[in-house]
Design a protein around this motif. Structure first.
Motif, PDB file in Angstrom:
ATOM      1  N   PRO A 175       0.808  -1.233   0.000  1.00 22.21           N
ATOM      2  CA  PRO A 175       0.000   0.000   0.000  1.00 22.21           C
ATOM      3  C   PRO A 175       0.835   1.274   0.000  1.00 22.21           C
ATOM      4  CG  PRO A 175      -0.449  -1.407   1.928  1.00 22.21           C
ATOM      5  CD  PRO A 175       0.809  -1.875   1.311  1.00 22.21           C
ATOM      6  N   THR A 176       2.144   1.157  -0.039  1.00 19.61           N
ATOM      7  CA  THR A 176       2.996   2.334   0.105  1.00 19.61           C
ATOM      8  C   THR A 176       3.621   2.724  -1.245  1.00 19.61           C
ATOM      9  OG1 THR A 176       5.115   1.211   0.473  1.00 19.61           O
ATOM     10  CG2 THR A 176       3.620   1.400   2.363  1.00 19.61           C
ATOM     11  N   ALA A 177       4.384   3.789  -1.233  1.00 21.33           N
ATOM     12  CA  ALA A 177       5.073   4.240  -2.449  1.00 21.33           C
ATOM     13  C   ALA A 177       6.462   3.617  -2.560  1.00 21.33           C
ATOM     14  CB  ALA A 177       5.180   5.755  -2.453  1.00 21.33           C
ATOM     15  N   GLU A 178       6.659   2.484  -1.884  1.00 20.89           N
ATOM     16  CA  GLU A 178       7.932   1.761  -1.959  1.00 20.89           C
ATOM     17  C   GLU A 178       7.777   0.597  -2.955  1.00 20.89           C
ATOM     18  OE1 GLU A 178      10.418   2.945  -0.185  1.00 20.89           O
ATOM     19  OE2 GLU A 178       9.170   4.429   0.815  1.00 20.89           O
ATOM     20  N   TYR A 179       8.884  -0.075  -3.223  1.00 20.11           N
ATOM     21  CA  TYR A 179       8.810  -1.283  -4.045  1.00 20.11           C
ATOM     22  C   TYR A 179       7.908  -2.312  -3.361  1.00 20.11           C
ATOM     23  CZ  TYR A 179      13.026   0.353  -6.558  1.00 20.11           C
ATOM     24  OH  TYR A 179      13.930   1.060  -7.294  1.00 20.11           O
ATOM     25  N   SER A 180       7.207  -3.112  -4.154  1.00 15.35           N
ATOM     26  CA  SER A 180       6.329  -4.158  -3.616  1.00 15.35           C
ATOM     27  C   SER A 180       7.101  -5.465  -3.531  1.00 15.35           C
ATOM     28  CB  SER A 180       5.106  -4.342  -4.522  1.00 15.35           C
ATOM     29  OG  SER A 180       4.333  -3.162  -4.565  1.00 15.35           O
ATOM     30  N   PHE A 181       7.299  -5.942  -2.302  1.00 15.95           N
ATOM     31  CA  PHE A 181       8.062  -7.169  -2.072  1.00 15.95           C
ATOM     32  C   PHE A 181       7.125  -8.320  -1.715  1.00 15.95           C
ATOM     33  CE2 PHE A 181      11.273  -3.940  -1.316  1.00 15.95           C
ATOM     34  CZ  PHE A 181      12.437  -4.510  -1.785  1.00 15.95           C
ATOM     35  N   MET A 182       7.594  -9.533  -1.957  1.00 14.60           N
ATOM     36  CA  MET A 182       6.836 -10.709  -1.511  1.00 14.60           C
ATOM     37  C   MET A 182       7.778 -11.863  -1.215  1.00 14.60           C
ATOM     38  SD  MET A 182       5.142 -11.975  -5.107  1.00 14.60           S
ATOM     39  CE  MET A 182       4.607 -10.319  -5.520  1.00 14.60           C
ATOM     40  N   THR A 183       7.378 -12.688  -0.263  1.00 16.67           N
ATOM     41  CA  THR A 183       8.083 -13.940  -0.043  1.00 16.67           C
ATOM     42  C   THR A 183       7.403 -15.031  -0.865  1.00 16.67           C
ATOM     43  OG1 THR A 183       6.697 -14.575   1.825  1.00 16.67           O
ATOM     44  CG2 THR A 183       8.680 -13.285   2.322  1.00 16.67           C
ATOM     45  N   ILE A 184       8.126 -16.094  -1.114  1.00 14.78           N
ATOM     46  CA  ILE A 184       7.594 -17.239  -1.868  1.00 14.78           C
ATOM     47  C   ILE A 184       7.823 -18.495  -1.033  1.00 14.78           C
ATOM     48  CG2 ILE A 184       7.811 -18.633  -3.965  1.00 14.78           C
ATOM     49  CD1 ILE A 184       9.097 -16.086  -5.282  1.00 14.78           C
ATOM     50  N   GLU A 185       6.792 -19.275  -0.872  1.00 13.17           N
ATOM     51  CA  GLU A 185       6.923 -20.544  -0.140  1.00 13.17           C
ATOM     52  C   GLU A 185       6.017 -21.558  -0.821  1.00 13.17           C
ATOM     53  OE1 GLU A 185       9.123 -22.454   2.472  1.00 13.17           O
ATOM     54  OE2 GLU A 185       9.045 -20.285   2.732  1.00 13.17           O
ATOM     55  N   SER A 186       6.555 -22.220  -1.818  1.00 14.82           N
ATOM     56  CA  SER A 186       5.751 -23.061  -2.704  1.00 14.82           C
ATOM     57  C   SER A 186       6.104 -24.533  -2.513  1.00 14.82           C
ATOM     58  CB  SER A 186       6.028 -22.632  -4.155  1.00 14.82           C
ATOM     59  OG  SER A 186       5.581 -23.598  -5.065  1.00 14.82           O
ATOM     60  N   VAL A 187       5.121 -25.395  -2.673  1.00 16.39           N
ATOM     61  CA  VAL A 187       5.397 -26.835  -2.610  1.00 16.39           C
ATOM     62  C   VAL A 187       4.533 -27.569  -3.631  1.00 16.39           C
ATOM     63  CG1 VAL A 187       3.696 -27.291  -0.783  1.00 16.39           C
ATOM     64  CG2 VAL A 187       5.651 -28.829  -1.080  1.00 16.39           C
ATOM     65  N   ARG A 188       5.116 -28.580  -4.239  1.00 17.50           N
ATOM     66  CA  ARG A 188       4.389 -29.411  -5.193  1.00 17.50           C
ATOM     67  C   ARG A 188       5.030 -30.792  -5.201  1.00 17.50           C
ATOM     68  NH1 ARG A 188       7.443 -30.024 -10.023  1.00 17.50           N
ATOM     69  NH2 ARG A 188       9.144 -28.516 -10.149  1.00 17.50           N
ATOM     70  N   SER A 189       4.287 -31.758  -5.696  1.00 19.91           N
ATOM     71  CA  SER A 189       4.862 -33.082  -5.899  1.00 19.91           C
ATOM     72  C   SER A 189       4.915 -33.348  -7.388  1.00 19.91           C
ATOM     73  CB  SER A 189       4.017 -34.153  -5.207  1.00 19.91           C
ATOM     74  OG  SER A 189       2.725 -34.176  -5.753  1.00 19.91           O
ATOM     75  N   ASP A 190       5.818 -34.208  -7.767  1.00 18.10           N
ATOM     76  CA  ASP A 190       5.916 -34.620  -9.165  1.00 18.10           C
ATOM     77  C   ASP A 190       5.938 -36.137  -9.185  1.00 18.10           C
ATOM     78  OD1 ASP A 190       6.479 -35.252 -11.736  1.00 18.10           O
ATOM     79  OD2 ASP A 190       8.116 -33.822 -11.984  1.00 18.10           O
ATOM     80  N   PRO A 191       4.768 -36.757  -9.396  1.00 21.66           N
ATOM     81  CA  PRO A 191       4.687 -38.211  -9.292  1.00 21.66           C
ATOM     82  C   PRO A 191       5.447 -38.950 -10.378  1.00 21.66           C
ATOM     83  CG  PRO A 191       2.632 -37.296 -10.100  1.00 21.66           C
ATOM     84  CD  PRO A 191       3.487 -36.136  -9.737  1.00 21.66           C
ATOM     85  N   SER A 192       5.842 -38.269 -11.429  1.00 21.30           N
ATOM     86  CA  SER A 192       6.570 -38.951 -12.492  1.00 21.30           C
ATOM     87  C   SER A 192       7.992 -39.271 -12.057  1.00 21.30           C
ATOM     88  CB  SER A 192       6.589 -38.104 -13.762  1.00 21.30           C
ATOM     89  OG  SER A 192       7.293 -36.903 -13.539  1.00 21.30           O
TER      90      SER A 192
END
Lengths: 102, 172
Positions: B111-128
């Motif tokens: 909501p500010t006039a600064e750069y917009s930052f984000m963290t990423i915490e992703s998980v997936r499986s790959d059954p192949s």
């Protein structure tokens, strides 16, 4: 292929989808048809993705195909003991299977 | 601490869409959180995110990312890039439950006039493989103006399923 050629390919593919089933976006719990601006951006995104895959896809493929560091160190140890070339063969095979684009 | 997550927007995808927008970020909260579960793709594709300003997804080349990819089958990988047109936040392998991508992202400075930052915490499986893959890191949109939401999209194809929620983190 060049980026422009990918754009042409993507435009054709996406236009067929748009003319067929349609292309939608979800906003405020509504499924809305995309705008013309959205469509042009999708073409750019599609082309950039395909071009990047063409130019850099081999890096990811090699990364996933290489054995773990532990396994590679084990190969190198036993190669030094037995005079074999299993580690070099493994690296060469991964590179050959996932060639860097010309 | 009950009631600390305040739901701002929720989108449940049951029919194919090219993108999902989560809107409603303003100065009410300092930190926001996006959680999505069960994201399925029509074909295997990277999951990407863009910030929105006045409800419009920003596709300028102002996105940077860096994350570590932790995986059970082979060497951990690093993924980083600058000046991209979106932030890659995960991967969905296809249109069934075994290929679903799940993610939690904390949003800072939106909501500010600064750069917009984000963290990423992703998980997936790959059954192949089979394997389990986790991506952890962060991304930024290097434009100094307020953002009011995010748009989630794929590198190709449609999002066919998933539950997407935007929360505000209640101030203490």
């Amino acid at each position: 292929m060049t980026l422009e050629e990918f754009k042409t390919e993507c435009r054709s593919e996406l236009q067929a989808i748009r003319d067929g089933d349609g292309i939608y976006k979800q906003v405020n719990n509504e499924r809305l048809p995309i705008s013309d601006d959205d469509f042009e951006q999708m073409i750019i995104d599609c082309a950039n993705s395909k071009f990047d895959q063409q130019e850099n896809g081999y890096k990811t493929a090699r990364q996933e195909a290489y054995g773990s560091i532990q396994d590679q160190l084990d190969m190198q140890y036993w190669d030094s003991v037995n005079g074999t070339t299993n580690w070099a063969d493994h690296i060469a095979q991964v590179k050959a299977d996932n060639p860097k684009p010309e | 601490m009950a009631g600390s997550l305040i739901k701002i927007d929720e989108e449940i995808v049951t029919s194919a869409v090219a993108s999902v927008s989560l809107l409603g970020i303003d100065s009410t909260y300092d930190v926001y959180m996006v959680s999505y579960v069960g994201l399925r793709a029509s074909t295997g594709a990277d999951v990407n995110i863009r910030v929105t300003k006045s409800g419009t997804a920003q596709s300028d080349s102002e996105y940077d990312r860096a994350y570590k990819q932790l995986r059970s089958d082979t060497t951990f990988g690093n993924s980083s890039a600058t000046n991209q047109t979106s932030i890659q936040i995960g991967y969905s392998g296809g249109n069934n439950e075994t290929y679903e991508n799940n993610n939690t992202l904390y949003l800072f400075n939106f909501p500010t006039a600064e750069y917009s930052f984000m963290t990423i915490e992703s998980v997936r499986s790959d059954p192949s493989a089979p394997t389990i893959v986790g991506d952890t890191g962060g991304g930024v949109h290097t434009v100094g103006s307020a953002s009011d939401g995010v748009s989630i999209l794929l590198s190709s194809g449609n999002i066919t399923a998933g539950q997407f929620v935007l929360y505000g983190l209640k101030k203490a």
